[in-house]
Enzyme design. Structure first.
Site, short mmCIF file in Angstrom:
data_model
loop_
_atom_site.label_atom_id
_atom_site.label_comp_id
_atom_site.label_asym_id
_atom_site.label_seq_id
_atom_site.Cartn_x
_atom_site.Cartn_y
_atom_site.Cartn_z
N ASP A 154 4.89 2.00 0.43
CA ASP A 154 4.51 2.89 1.53
C ASP A 154 3.76 2.07 2.58
OD1 ASP A 154 4.33 5.63 2.49
OD2 ASP A 154 2.24 5.63 1.90
N LYS A 168 9.55 2.98 2.24
CA LYS A 168 9.34 3.77 3.47
C LYS A 168 8.86 2.82 4.56
CE LYS A 168 7.35 8.11 1.64
NZ LYS A 168 6.06 8.83 1.57
N VAL A 212 7.73 12.42 -1.25
CA VAL A 212 8.72 12.69 -2.30
C VAL A 212 8.09 12.66 -3.69
CG1 VAL A 212 10.71 11.90 -0.97
CG2 VAL A 212 9.42 10.24 -2.34
P1 IMP Z 1 0.92 1.89 -0.58
O1 IMP Z 1 -0.20 1.05 -1.06
O2 IMP Z 1 0.54 2.69 0.63
O3 IMP Z 1 2.21 1.12 -0.36
O4 IMP Z 1 1.14 3.02 -1.66
C1 IMP Z 1 1.98 2.95 -2.70
C2 IMP Z 1 1.62 4.06 -3.66
O5 IMP Z 1 1.37 5.30 -2.98
C3 IMP Z 1 2.77 4.35 -4.59
O6 IMP Z 1 2.70 3.57 -5.77
C4 IMP Z 1 2.61 5.82 -4.87
O7 IMP Z 1 1.73 6.01 -5.95
C5 IMP Z 1 1.95 6.38 -3.65
N1 IMP Z 1 2.93 7.04 -2.75
C6 IMP Z 1 3.28 6.66 -1.51
N2 IMP Z 1 4.20 7.48 -0.98
C7 IMP Z 1 4.46 8.42 -1.92
C8 IMP Z 1 5.34 9.57 -1.96
O8 IMP Z 1 6.12 9.89 -1.05
N3 IMP Z 1 5.31 10.28 -3.13
C9 IMP Z 1 4.50 9.97 -4.18
N4 IMP Z 1 3.67 8.91 -4.17
C10 IMP Z 1 3.64 8.14 -3.05
#
Ligand code: IMP
Ligand code: MG
Length: 179
Positions: free
Chosen positions: A102, A130, A152
């Site tokens: 994300d 994403k 999602v």
């Molecule tokens: P990042 O550090 O922002 O890349 O976050 C990654 C983490 O956020 C993932 O391992 C998920 O636990 C959570 N996450 C991000 N987007 C989603 C989503 O659309 N659904 C569920 N969990 C998400």
């Protein structure tokens, strides 16, 4: 379909097909190398369980649990290790298995931490990506599906610890998380 799901984004069939392709590619790329699969708990567990069975070279598996302080409350996005790996990764070829990339903060910090432990190589495999939400650049080696900026759930992904057991990946109805 679960009543809280607005729309199925990725069906079971689409996921099965993609996971098989990813497993075949990983098997090819790591042939003859010592591969350590690092599964990030908990969201990646279902993806990892399916992916591992599509990898036909010898592998070792370990788990790590992290909590990200992203989400606006702390801008640093510092990642806290809840459960560390049980083994040393020194001189190993590490492949991190993530459910969704994300903002990139979780994987950025995890990579930084694991690199201090002197692995032979370290790469990332994510089922979902994403790109619109990226804040920190993260090098992704294997990426299953690029998805739009929607929240999602299913196939391991949760909202407030629910929906991980759905066999497909669906877009959650906004009223569920707005309440
Ligand atoms: P990042 O550090 O922002 O890349 O976050 C990654 C983490 O956020 C993932 O391992 C998920 O636990 C959570 N996450 C991000 N987007 C989603 C989503 O659309 N659904 C569920 N969990 C998400
Ligand atoms: Mg998660």
């Amino acid at each position: 379909m679960n009543k809280d799901i607005k729309e199925i984004l990725l069906s079971e069939e689409e996921i099965v097909k993609k996971v098989a392709e990813m497993g075949a590619q990983i098997s090819k790329d790591y042939k003859g190398k010592d591969l350590l699969i690092v599964v990030i708990l908990k969201g990646s567990v279902i993806f990892a369980a399916d992916l591992l069975r599509k990898i036909d070279i010898p592998v070792n598996i370990d788990f790590i649990a992290v909590s990200s302080y992203g989400n606006g409350t702390k801008t640093s996005g510092v990642v806290k290790i809840i459960k560390d790996l049980g083994c040393s990764i020194e001189h190993k070829n590490v492949l991190i298995i993530e459910d969704i990339l994300d903002s990139g903060k979780t994987l950025h910090h995890l990579m930084e931490l694991l690199e201090t432990r002197n692995p032979e190589s370290i790469k990332i495999c994510t089922l979902l990506n994403k790109p619109e939400r990226r804040e920190v650049e993260v090098p992704v080696c294997y990426s299953g599906f690029t998805i739009p900026d929607e929240f999602v759930v299913g196939y391991g992904l949760d909202f407030a610890e629910n929906y991980r057991n759905l066999p497909y990946i669906g877009i959650l109805k906004p009223e569920v998380y707005e309440n």
